[in-house]
Design a protein around this motif. Sequence first.
Motif, PDB file in Angstrom:
ATOM      1  N   ALA A  40       0.815  -1.121  -0.103  1.00 45.97           N
ATOM      2  CA  ALA A  40      -0.060   0.056  -0.050  1.00 45.97           C
ATOM      3  C   ALA A  40       0.850   1.452  -0.187  1.00 45.97           C
ATOM      4  N   ASN A  41       0.205   2.185   0.042  1.00 49.64           N
ATOM      5  CA  ASN A  41       1.228   3.640   0.037  1.00 49.64           C
ATOM      6  C   ASN A  41       1.914   3.526   1.339  1.00 49.64           C
ATOM      7  N   GLY A  42       2.932   4.053   1.149  1.00 53.15           N
ATOM      8  CA  GLY A  42       4.056   4.308   2.236  1.00 53.15           C
ATOM      9  C   GLY A  42       4.445   2.977   2.810  1.00 53.15           C
ATOM     10  N   ALA A  43       4.505   1.837   2.279  1.00 53.44           N
ATOM     11  CA  ALA A  43       4.724   0.451   2.501  1.00 53.44           C
ATOM     12  C   ALA A  43       6.039   0.339   2.693  1.00 53.44           C
ATOM     13  N   GLY A  44       6.902   1.142   1.928  1.00 53.30           N
ATOM     14  CA  GLY A  44       8.282   0.941   1.736  1.00 53.30           C
ATOM     15  C   GLY A  44       8.841   0.560   0.254  1.00 53.30           C
ATOM     16  N   LYS A  45       8.058   0.355  -0.804  1.00 50.40           N
ATOM     17  CA  LYS A  45       8.236  -0.133  -1.921  1.00 50.40           C
ATOM     18  C   LYS A  45       9.330   0.786  -2.607  1.00 50.40           C
ATOM     19  N   THR A  46       9.341   2.059  -2.633  1.00 56.06           N
ATOM     20  CA  THR A  46       9.927   2.941  -3.373  1.00 56.06           C
ATOM     21  C   THR A  46      11.454   2.837  -2.656  1.00 56.06           C
ATOM     22  N   THR A  47      11.513   3.003  -1.436  1.00 53.71           N
ATOM     23  CA  THR A  47      12.787   3.089  -0.763  1.00 53.71           C
ATOM     24  C   THR A  47      13.377   1.766  -0.991  1.00 53.71           C
ATOM     25  N   THR A  48      12.841   0.721  -0.830  1.00 59.29           N
ATOM     26  CA  THR A  48      13.767  -0.845  -1.221  1.00 59.29           C
ATOM     27  C   THR A  48      14.247  -0.492  -2.349  1.00 59.29           C
ATOM     28  N   LEU A  49      13.245  -0.234  -3.570  1.00 62.26           N
ATOM     29  CA  LEU A  49      13.867  -0.096  -5.067  1.00 62.26           C
ATOM     30  C   LEU A  49      14.924   0.785  -5.087  1.00 62.26           C
ATOM     31  N   ARG A  50      14.843   1.970  -4.319  1.00 65.55           N
ATOM     32  CA  ARG A  50      15.864   2.917  -4.610  1.00 65.55           C
ATOM     33  C   ARG A  50      17.437   2.179  -4.008  1.00 65.55           C
ATOM     34  N   MET A  51      17.119   1.587  -2.891  1.00 70.49           N
ATOM     35  CA  MET A  51      18.283   1.060  -2.393  1.00 70.49           C
ATOM     36  C   MET A  51      18.779  -0.026  -3.424  1.00 70.49           C
ATOM     37  N   LEU A  52      17.815  -0.636  -4.301  1.00 68.89           N
ATOM     38  CA  LEU A  52      18.723  -1.652  -5.040  1.00 68.89           C
ATOM     39  C   LEU A  52      19.073  -1.114  -6.079  1.00 68.89           C
ATOM     40  N   ALA A  53      18.781   0.116  -6.703  1.00 67.54           N
ATOM     41  CA  ALA A  53      19.243   0.892  -7.676  1.00 67.54           C
ATOM     42  C   ALA A  53      20.334   2.006  -7.302  1.00 67.54           C
ATOM     43  N   THR A  54      20.823   1.836  -5.957  1.00 68.54           N
ATOM     44  CA  THR A  54      22.001   2.703  -5.501  1.00 68.54           C
ATOM     45  C   THR A  54      21.651   4.041  -5.345  1.00 68.54           C
ATOM     46  N   LEU A  55      20.487   4.491  -5.381  1.00 68.84           N
ATOM     47  CA  LEU A  55      20.048   5.647  -5.343  1.00 68.84           C
ATOM     48  C   LEU A  55      20.242   6.480  -3.844  1.00 68.84           C
ATOM     49  N   ILE A  56      19.782   5.613  -2.838  1.00 65.06           N
ATOM     50  CA  ILE A  56      19.992   5.570  -1.576  1.00 65.06           C
ATOM     51  C   ILE A  56      20.910   4.600  -0.906  1.00 65.06           C
ATOM     52  N   ALA A  57      21.471   4.528   0.056  1.00 60.47           N
ATOM     53  CA  ALA A  57      22.438   3.813   0.793  1.00 60.47           C
ATOM     54  C   ALA A  57      21.383   3.145   1.872  1.00 60.47           C
ATOM     55  N   PRO A  58      21.724   1.892   2.024  1.00 62.24           N
ATOM     56  CA  PRO A  58      21.027   0.971   3.319  1.00 62.24           C
ATOM     57  C   PRO A  58      21.505   1.516   4.419  1.00 62.24           C
ATOM     58  N   SER A  59      20.610   1.549   5.477  1.00 61.70           N
ATOM     59  CA  SER A  59      21.126   1.929   6.854  1.00 61.70           C
ATOM     60  C   SER A  59      21.637   0.574   7.520  1.00 61.70           C
ATOM     61  N   GLY A  60      21.004  -0.376   6.998  1.00 63.33           N
ATOM     62  CA  GLY A  60      21.726  -1.802   7.562  1.00 63.33           C
ATOM     63  C   GLY A  60      21.486  -2.848   6.422  1.00 63.33           C
ATOM     64  N   GLY A  61      21.915  -4.167   6.588  1.00 64.49           N
ATOM     65  CA  GLY A  61      21.873  -5.093   5.653  1.00 64.49           C
ATOM     66  C   GLY A  61      22.674  -5.068   4.319  1.00 64.49           C
ATOM     67  N   GLY A  62      22.118  -5.538   3.320  1.00 67.86           N
ATOM     68  CA  GLY A  62      22.831  -5.274   2.002  1.00 67.86           C
ATOM     69  C   GLY A  62      22.121  -5.830   0.872  1.00 67.86           C
ATOM     70  N   ALA A  63      22.617  -5.657  -0.249  1.00 67.47           N
ATOM     71  CA  ALA A  63      22.022  -6.399  -1.474  1.00 67.47           C
ATOM     72  C   ALA A  63      23.255  -6.505  -2.526  1.00 67.47           C
ATOM     73  N   VAL A  64      22.917  -7.818  -3.449  1.00 69.06           N
ATOM     74  CA  VAL A  64      23.777  -7.783  -4.358  1.00 69.06           C
ATOM     75  C   VAL A  64      23.194  -7.891  -5.819  1.00 69.06           C
ATOM     76  N   VAL A  65      23.437  -7.004  -6.507  1.00 68.65           N
ATOM     77  CA  VAL A  65      22.569  -6.828  -7.809  1.00 68.65           C
ATOM     78  C   VAL A  65      23.261  -7.104  -8.944  1.00 68.65           C
ATOM     79  N   ALA A  66      23.071  -8.066  -9.857  1.00 66.42           N
ATOM     80  CA  ALA A  66      23.846  -8.462 -11.309  1.00 66.42           C
ATOM     81  C   ALA A  66      25.168  -8.596 -10.580  1.00 66.42           C
ATOM     82  N   GLY A  67      25.406  -9.232  -9.589  1.00 65.51           N
ATOM     83  CA  GLY A  67      26.891  -9.672  -9.376  1.00 65.51           C
ATOM     84  C   GLY A  67      27.578  -8.737  -8.318  1.00 65.51           C
ATOM     85  N   PHE A  68      27.064  -7.171  -8.104  1.00 67.16           N
ATOM     86  CA  PHE A  68      27.897  -6.637  -7.465  1.00 67.16           C
ATOM     87  C   PHE A  68      27.048  -5.922  -6.102  1.00 67.16           C
ATOM     88  N   ASP A  69      27.662  -5.802  -5.217  1.00 66.29           N
ATOM     89  CA  ASP A  69      27.258  -5.189  -3.763  1.00 66.29           C
ATOM     90  C   ASP A  69      26.884  -3.724  -4.133  1.00 66.29           C
TER      91      ASP A  69
END
Lengths: 247, 409
Positions: A40-69
């Motif tokens: 729903a609105n404000g659920a955190g979708k945009t924030t998650t996807l922006r972290m995956l696209a490296t527009l914003i940095a995670p505060s914790g945890g991490g992700a590997v996208v296309a083989g790169f951190d």
Amino acid sequence: MIEARHLLKTFRDRKRGEVRAVDNVSFVCEPGRIYGLLGANGAGKTTTLRMLATLIAPSGGGAVVAGFDVTTHPAEVRARVGFLAASTALYGRLTARETIAYFGRLNGLDDARIAVRTAQLAEELAMEDFLDRRVDTFSTGMKQKTSIARTLVHDPEVLILDEPTLGLDVMAARGIVRFVRECRARGKTVIYSTHIMSEVEKLCDRVGIIHGGQLLAEGTLAELRQQYGEEDLEEIFVKVAGGEAIA
Amino acid sequence: MKLRDTLTVYRKELRDALRDRRTLVSMFLVPAVIMPAIFFLFGAATYQVVKTAKAQPPVVAVLGGEESPSVRAALAAQPGLVVVPAPDDWRERIADKRLRAVVEIPARFDALLASHAPAEVTIYHYEGEFKSGFAVGELRRFFGDLRERALAERLVERSLPAGFARPFEIRTENAAPPEKVGGNTFGGFIPYLLILLSFTGVIYPAIDLMAGEKERGTLETLLCSPASRIDIVMGKFLLVLTVSLTTVACSLLSMTVSLIVGGIAMVGTGRMAATLAGEQGAATLPSLDPLGVVGVVVLVLPLAVLFAAVALTISLFARTQKEAQTYLAPMVAVVILPAVAGLLPGVELNSTLALVPVLNVTLACKELVSGEWPWAHLALIFGSTCVYATAALAGCVRMFGRESVLFRT
Ligand SMILES: Nc1ncnc2c1ncn2[C@@H]1O[C@H](COP(=O)(O)OP(=O)(O)OP(=O)(O)O)[C@@H](O)[C@H]1O
Ligand SMILES: [Mg+2]
């Protein structure tokens, strides 16, 4: 391939104090599959996807996208990702061709490669008629095509799409759905966020239901139906989200 | 940092700016119009005021002097004056500008003159009012002539030579070269305009490139390309700097043309040509040292960098274009204030003032256009401005790396 591991994002908000916009979210998106992020609105979708696209940095945890951190190699990730959101607009004073060339160049393509890609994309998306017109004269559908072309110019292996059909009419939205399916057919990894149940039912191989920043349920549509004993995705969503909101 | 990406962003921003009417207006039209407007409008207005004031002889009134018909008759016959009898409310009339001045002739003035007794003529006027001052000048000339004639008669009566009451003459002559006169009178004004235009030139593109892109959503599109943030912000900075410097260049060009054309219109072709050729004695028109103007431009360069970086940072900080405008509009005052302080008489360059941004450049420019090159101070000014500019640019780049600023909601 996208692997999100315990992604966390907190924002400091003057009124609400510390907001956990994304809270311990983990999932995997496979190549040749479409992963639907439903919330729903404000659920955190945009924030998650922006972290995956490296527009914003995670505060914790991490992700590997296309083989790169995403934290240690953001530029390498961006070079392999196409990011399209309802909020990513185009430059009005550039033509469609110039827009594609600009993002091609920023992605390190040379002029010859840009010319080839422009011709390919213009043909696939039926853009030839307006390729040399300025974007600010375009209809929403033409803008959408141009946006898709600029997202795909470097032929990324991962596509991150944040509510790409927001504000589009039925025809334009169907165009997007067709484009996403084609990307899957070409073996790309696609993550697709939306709050529209029918899009998820039409498109997604796996679904993650995100609510209040947390990934509360995950699986194929069939798995979710079985687990919650409901046929209708909307009913499943309401159950997962903790009942009807009375407000 | 990758130069290729910086240049890609820069080239795209340049193309975009050249297609934007508002950028073109602030870059080319404003300097092209403002400079001649200042030279011609102000010049023409002053000329017109003086001409009309001279065309209409000032209306003055006479108080007293009923027993002195000869001075009254002479006054009435004076071609440059219209003399009317003094009304009762003459003080109010002066204040209302209906009377330019009133002259009070003492009782028995003619008789006092004839008997060599002391006498005093009083002129009432409106202090600081241009037309009243003009009437006072006419009255002073009339009574001055009258005094000279009376003196001459007295000398003749006593068979004394005409030079008896005037042991020597006093003469003043300008010894400063014309470019120094120019530097002191309007020379301070030119760098001030250049500084102001290098800042106003920055405002619109800075707002458009940061706050505007944020508001329109194009910044997010740009940020999801692999180009690094420093390359993106440097490309944008270079464009803003280009606009600022183009504005300055256009202003200089337009100013030169205005000066030459205006000079020809005011003093005639022959004298203007002589002035331009630098002939001795020909130059009664104040001129500027061209080499000094080059020096001014060199000093304005780092200042433009400082302006571009500061404006971009402020614009970046704002959520919307409107907000950016609200922040940047008062900045014009911040730029004008030290520039105007530098124009105040008596404020001269020293080592402390050489460190005050904007003010230091204004003061140095005043010297430069006068043909003066205070090298130590110039080095201090150029150096300190470069330091401020670098710091501002570094701050701008840092700010562009902050996601809380880029994705402000
Ligand atoms: N830059 C920010 N600063 C502060 N809070 C933020 C910021 N971005 C997002 N949030 C908060 O984080 C939470 C999640 O926002 P997000 O935009 O990720 O949701 P969403 O699922 O994309 O919603 P929508 O459907 O409205 O797009 C919201 O409560 C939002 O207010
Ligand atoms: Mg969103």
